[in-house]
Motif scaffolding. Structure first.
Motif, PDB file in Angstrom:
ATOM      1  N   LYS A  64       0.836  -1.206   0.000  1.00 53.50           N
ATOM      2  CA  LYS A  64       0.000   0.000   0.000  1.00 53.50           C
ATOM      3  C   LYS A  64       0.870   1.255   0.000  1.00 53.50           C
ATOM      4  CE  LYS A  64      -4.109  -1.980   2.085  1.00 53.50           C
ATOM      5  NZ  LYS A  64      -5.004  -1.999   3.225  1.00 53.50           N
ATOM      6  N   MET A  65       1.958   1.217   0.737  1.00 56.83           N
ATOM      7  CA  MET A  65       2.869   2.355   0.753  1.00 56.83           C
ATOM      8  C   MET A  65       3.440   2.599  -0.639  1.00 56.83           C
ATOM      9  SD  MET A  65       4.720   1.528   4.396  1.00 56.83           S
ATOM     10  CE  MET A  65       6.021   2.720   4.216  1.00 56.83           C
ATOM     11  N   ARG A  66       3.818   1.507  -1.307  1.00 56.72           N
ATOM     12  CA  ARG A  66       4.357   1.625  -2.671  1.00 56.72           C
ATOM     13  C   ARG A  66       3.311   2.236  -3.595  1.00 56.72           C
ATOM     14  NH1 ARG A  66       5.353  -3.226  -6.742  1.00 56.72           N
ATOM     15  NH2 ARG A  66       6.556  -2.140  -8.332  1.00 56.72           N
ATOM     16  N   GLU A  67       2.077   1.757  -3.512  1.00 56.41           N
ATOM     17  CA  GLU A  67       0.992   2.289  -4.346  1.00 56.41           C
ATOM     18  C   GLU A  67       0.759   3.770  -4.072  1.00 56.41           C
ATOM     19  OE1 GLU A  67      -2.325  -0.257  -3.435  1.00 56.41           O
ATOM     20  OE2 GLU A  67      -1.380  -1.987  -4.430  1.00 56.41           O
ATOM     21  N   ALA A  68       1.024   4.208  -2.835  1.00 56.41           N
ATOM     22  CA  ALA A  68       0.848   5.609  -2.462  1.00 56.41           C
ATOM     23  C   ALA A  68       2.035   6.476  -2.877  1.00 56.41           C
ATOM     24  CB  ALA A  68       0.628   5.718  -0.951  1.00 56.41           C
ATOM     25  N   GLY A  69       3.080   5.846  -3.458  1.00 52.38           N
ATOM     26  CA  GLY A  69       4.226   6.610  -3.947  1.00 52.38           C
ATOM     27  C   GLY A  69       5.364   6.769  -2.957  1.00 52.38           C
ATOM     28  N   VAL A  70       5.338   6.005  -1.867  1.00 54.24           N
ATOM     29  CA  VAL A  70       6.432   6.081  -0.893  1.00 54.24           C
ATOM     30  C   VAL A  70       7.714   5.582  -1.548  1.00 54.24           C
ATOM     31  CG1 VAL A  70       7.303   5.127   1.285  1.00 54.24           C
ATOM     32  CG2 VAL A  70       4.912   5.836   1.090  1.00 54.24           C
ATOM     33  N   ARG A  71       8.793   6.285  -1.323  1.00 51.06           N
ATOM     34  CA  ARG A  71      10.098   5.902  -1.844  1.00 51.06           C
ATOM     35  C   ARG A  71      10.787   5.015  -0.814  1.00 51.06           C
ATOM     36  NH1 ARG A  71      13.738  10.568  -4.535  1.00 51.06           N
ATOM     37  NH2 ARG A  71      13.925   9.475  -6.507  1.00 51.06           N
ATOM     38  N   LEU A 113      17.013  -7.391  -0.586  1.00 50.87           N
ATOM     39  CA  LEU A 113      16.602  -7.037  -1.945  1.00 50.87           C
ATOM     40  C   LEU A 113      15.650  -8.084  -2.511  1.00 50.87           C
ATOM     41  CD1 LEU A 113      20.011  -5.744  -3.369  1.00 50.87           C
ATOM     42  CD2 LEU A 113      18.177  -4.429  -2.273  1.00 50.87           C
ATOM     43  N   GLU A 114      15.929  -9.347  -2.233  1.00 57.95           N
ATOM     44  CA  GLU A 114      15.051 -10.428  -2.692  1.00 57.95           C
ATOM     45  C   GLU A 114      13.668 -10.323  -2.045  1.00 57.95           C
ATOM     46  OE1 GLU A 114      18.574 -13.646  -3.706  1.00 57.95           O
ATOM     47  OE2 GLU A 114      17.719 -13.599  -1.685  1.00 57.95           O
ATOM     48  N   PHE A 115      13.612  -9.830  -0.813  1.00 61.53           N
ATOM     49  CA  PHE A 115      12.329  -9.604  -0.154  1.00 61.53           C
ATOM     50  C   PHE A 115      11.471  -8.633  -0.963  1.00 61.53           C
ATOM     51  CE2 PHE A 115       9.945  -6.698   2.650  1.00 61.53           C
ATOM     52  CZ  PHE A 115       8.984  -7.578   3.134  1.00 61.53           C
ATOM     53  N   PHE A 116      12.083  -7.552  -1.452  1.00 60.66           N
ATOM     54  CA  PHE A 116      11.331  -6.595  -2.256  1.00 60.66           C
ATOM     55  C   PHE A 116      10.831  -7.248  -3.542  1.00 60.66           C
ATOM     56  CE2 PHE A 116      13.372  -3.415   0.473  1.00 60.66           C
ATOM     57  CZ  PHE A 116      12.306  -2.562   0.708  1.00 60.66           C
ATOM     58  N   ALA A 117      11.614  -8.157  -4.118  1.00 63.33           N
ATOM     59  CA  ALA A 117      11.162  -8.884  -5.313  1.00 63.33           C
ATOM     60  C   ALA A 117       9.929  -9.712  -4.993  1.00 63.33           C
ATOM     61  CB  ALA A 117      12.290  -9.762  -5.854  1.00 63.33           C
ATOM     62  N   SER A 118       9.890 -10.298  -3.798  1.00 60.76           N
ATOM     63  CA  SER A 118       8.731 -11.120  -3.413  1.00 60.76           C
ATOM     64  C   SER A 118       7.467 -10.278  -3.284  1.00 60.76           C
ATOM     65  CB  SER A 118       9.007 -11.875  -2.107  1.00 60.76           C
ATOM     66  OG  SER A 118       8.925 -11.012  -0.986  1.00 60.76           O
ATOM     67  N   LEU A 119       7.624  -8.967  -3.139  1.00 60.15           N
ATOM     68  CA  LEU A 119       6.478  -8.062  -3.044  1.00 60.15           C
ATOM     69  C   LEU A 119       6.067  -7.503  -4.403  1.00 60.15           C
ATOM     70  CD1 LEU A 119       7.470  -6.021   0.138  1.00 60.15           C
ATOM     71  CD2 LEU A 119       5.819  -7.889  -0.032  1.00 60.15           C
ATOM     72  N   GLY A 120       6.776  -7.925  -5.450  1.00 58.21           N
ATOM     73  CA  GLY A 120       6.408  -7.490  -6.788  1.00 58.21           C
ATOM     74  C   GLY A 120       7.211  -6.344  -7.361  1.00 58.21           C
ATOM     75  N   PHE A 121       8.237  -5.872  -6.629  1.00 60.67           N
ATOM     76  CA  PHE A 121       9.095  -4.833  -7.176  1.00 60.67           C
ATOM     77  C   PHE A 121       9.898  -5.429  -8.329  1.00 60.67           C
ATOM     78  CE2 PHE A 121       8.028  -3.060  -3.188  1.00 60.67           C
ATOM     79  CZ  PHE A 121       8.395  -1.731  -3.139  1.00 60.67           C
ATOM     80  N   SER A 122      10.098  -4.671  -9.395  1.00 59.30           N
ATOM     81  CA  SER A 122      10.944  -5.139 -10.497  1.00 59.30           C
ATOM     82  C   SER A 122      12.404  -5.084 -10.055  1.00 59.30           C
ATOM     83  CB  SER A 122      10.746  -4.264 -11.737  1.00 59.30           C
ATOM     84  OG  SER A 122      11.368  -3.002 -11.561  1.00 59.30           O
ATOM     85  N   HIS A 123      13.239  -5.834 -10.728  1.00 60.47           N
ATOM     86  CA  HIS A 123      14.659  -5.824 -10.368  1.00 60.47           C
ATOM     87  C   HIS A 123      15.263  -4.435 -10.585  1.00 60.47           C
ATOM     88  CE1 HIS A 123      15.263 -10.470 -10.562  1.00 60.47           C
ATOM     89  NE2 HIS A 123      14.206 -10.109  -9.866  1.00 60.47           N
ATOM     90  N   ALA A 124      14.831  -3.722 -11.617  1.00 56.47           N
ATOM     91  CA  ALA A 124      15.326  -2.363 -11.839  1.00 56.47           C
ATOM     92  C   ALA A 124      14.933  -1.450 -10.677  1.00 56.47           C
ATOM     93  CB  ALA A 124      14.794  -1.814 -13.159  1.00 56.47           C
TER      94      ALA A 124
END
Length: 101
Positions: free
Chosen positions: A5-12, A33-44
């Motif tokens: 939800k934070m990501r969707e709200a534009g939190v950096r 970093l792999e944790f962020f991938a598990s949340l759907g963040f792209s590798h870039a």
């Protein structure tokens, strides 16, 4: 508020390993970093939050990009972290600029 939800709200975001994040042990930066991938963040996106987002959060202005006149540490890894974050575990070389004290 969840990270999604934070990501969707534009939190950096920036990456760290001392916050008790599931799946990432203390000191396991790549695991974070792999944790962020598990949340759907792209590798870039993940590489940005580990590099440029972090230096911007710290207010640094002379680092965070490879350009003339900028300071930068550079790692060479075996593989491509844009397709395989585990490549960051296979560091071949580390280059750091000469620093004067």
């Amino acid at each position: 508020m969840s990270i999604r939800k934070m990501r969707e709200a534009g939190v950096r975001f920036i990456a760290r390993t001392d916050a008790g994040v599931p799946g990432a042990q203390f000191g396991d930066y790549v695991g974070m970093l792999e944790f962020f991938a598990s949340l759907g963040f792209s590798h870039a996106e993940i590489l940005d939050l580990a590099t440029t987002n972090s230096v911007h959060a710290l207010g640094l202005t002379d680092t965070g990009t490879l350009a003339s006149g900028m300071r930068a540490d550079l790692i060479v890894v075996q593989g491509n972290p844009l397709t395989d974050l585990a490549a960051l575990r296979r560091v071949q070389h580390v280059y750091t600029p000469a620093r004067t004290l």
